[in-house]
Scaffold this active site. Structure first.
Site, PDB file in Angstrom:
ATOM      1  N   CYS A  32       6.022 -22.476 -64.701  1.00 22.06           N
ATOM      2  CA  CYS A  32       6.644 -23.005 -63.486  1.00 22.06           C
ATOM      3  C   CYS A  32       5.633 -23.104 -62.345  1.00 22.06           C
ATOM      4  CB  CYS A  32       7.844 -22.190 -63.038  1.00 22.06           C
ATOM      5  SG  CYS A  32       9.181 -22.115 -64.239  1.00 22.06           S
ATOM      6  N   GLY A  33       5.846 -24.070 -61.481  1.00 19.78           N
ATOM      7  CA  GLY A  33       5.006 -24.268 -60.313  1.00 19.78           C
ATOM      8  C   GLY A  33       5.837 -24.308 -59.055  1.00 19.78           C
TER       9      GLY A  33
END
Length: 295
Positions: free
Chosen positions: A2-3
Site C-alpha cells: 500500500c502507498g
C-alpha cells in the site's frame, strides 16, 4: 504494501493546485498497490453538509436523486455528479435522515462533512484520478491511498480512505491484529463498521476518541496503547491532518515541510514534483510519535 500520500497546504496560493499535486503524488505510489485507489479532498465548506455517495449504476441511481432527497428533507438539494460518485449538499441537521434515505436506495455513503469529499474506486490511481477529474479539485488539504489488498476483497468499499465521522477519514498501511475485538467494542459505542477492512476499525477508533473529547493528537496517541499490529496512519479532519507510526515502524514513511506545505509519502519519490522540495526539511517520522498540523 500500500502507498499513502498526504498534503497540508499552508499557502493559500496553492489551494487551486491541491488535486493536481495529490494526484501526482498518488500515481507515483502506484506500484505499492494497484488494486484500488482513493482521495479525500478538504475544500471550502458549503451551506450545510456534503454527502458523498457511490453507485455501480450511476446513470440509473443518480437520475432524479436530488429531487427525491429534497422531497424527503423539505428543500432543494444541490447535487454534483462525478462518474460513479455524487456529492449532495444537505442541511446540517438532516444527516441522519439523508443517510438513511440514501442507504435505503442501495447507495454507498463514502463520507459526510462540511468540507470533505471522498472519491475511491477499484483500479489504478491514474485511472481513478481521471474518472473523477481529481486534478481540477482545489482545497486546503487532502490524503490519498493506493491499495494492495491483503485482508479483504478488492472492492470499492474496501478501498481507502475510510470515514466513520463527519469530516474525518483515515488511510492506513499495515495490519491490525485486534480489530475484531475493537469492532465489537466500537459498535457498542455507536460506531458501526460496514466492511471487513481493519482500517475502518482504526478510523472508528480515532473518531470515537475525538467524539469523546480528545484532540486529534490525543486520539492518535491512543492508537499506540489500544491497537495491536503494525501501522502507519494518516488521519484527515476538517482542520488538518495527523500522522502516527506504530512502535516498530516497519512500514516506510517520510515527510517534508516548507513554508508552503507539509507532505507525507510512503516513499520520498512521491515528493519529487512538489514545488520547492529541493529546500524542504525532509525527515522520517519517529516510531510511536504523533505529528499533526491544524489551522
Amino acid at each position: 504494501m500500500c502507498g499513502i500520500v498526504g498534503l497540508f497546504l499552508k499557502s493559500e496560493a496553492l489551494r487551486p493546485k491541491l488535486g493536481e499535486m495529490l494526484t501526482d503524488m498518488l500515481i507515483t505510489m502506484t506500484d505499492r498497490g494497484p488494486d484500488s485507489a482513493g482521495i479525500a479532498i478538504y475544500g471550502d465548506p458549503g451551506d450545510g453538509l456534503k454527502v458523498t455517495v457511490q453507485s455501480d449504476t450511476p446513470a440509473e441511481d443518480f437520475d432524479g436523486l436530488d429531487v427525491a432527497l429534497g422531497e424527503v428533507l423539505g428543500g432543494a438539494v444541490p447535487m454534483k455528479v462525478s462518474d460513479t460518485h455524487a456529492v449532495l449538499t444537505i442541511p446540517a441537521d438532516a444527516k441522519t435522515r439523508a443517510v438513511a434515505f440514501l442507504e435505503d436506495r442501495g447507495l454507498r455513503v463514502m463520507g459526510v462533512g462540511e468540507a470533505m469529499e471522498i472519491y475511491k474506486e477499484v483500479g489504478l490511481p491514474k485511472d481513478v484520478a481521471a474518472r473523477f477529474d481529481l486534478r481540477t479539485m482545489g482545497g486546503s488539504h487532502g490524503i490519498g491511498h493506493t491499495r494492495m489488498a491483503t485482508e479483504s476483497a478488492v472492492t470499492t468499499l474496501g478501498a481507502h480512505p475510510f470515514s466513520t465521522a463527519s469530516d474525518e477519514c483515515l488511510v492506513h498501511n499495515g495490519s491490525l491484529s485486534n480489530h475484531n475485538r475493537l469492532r465489537r467494542q466500537l459498535a457498542r459505542e455507536g460506531f458501526v463498521t460496514k466492511t471487513e477492512n481493519d482500517t475502518e476499525v482504526g478510523a472508528a477508533y480515532i473518531s470515537s476518541r475525538i467524539a469523546g473529547g480528545a484532540s486529534l493528537g490525543e486520539a492518535l496517541e491512543g492508537t499506540l496503547q489500544d491497537l495491536d499490529g503494525f501501522f502507519t496512519f494518516v488521519m484527515g479532519t476538517k482542520n488538518g491532518f495527523g500522522v502516527v507510526r506504530d512502535p516498530i515502524a516497519c512500514k516506510p514513511a517520510v515527510m517534508a515541510e516548507t513554508d508552503d506545505y507539509v507532505a507525507f509519502g510512503s516513499e520520498y519519490r512521491a515528493f519529487a514534483d512538489l514545488p520547492g522540495i529541493e529546500t524542504a526539511r525532509v525527515w522520517e517520522p519517529e516510531p510511536a510519535t504523533v505529528y499533526f498540523w491544524e489551522r
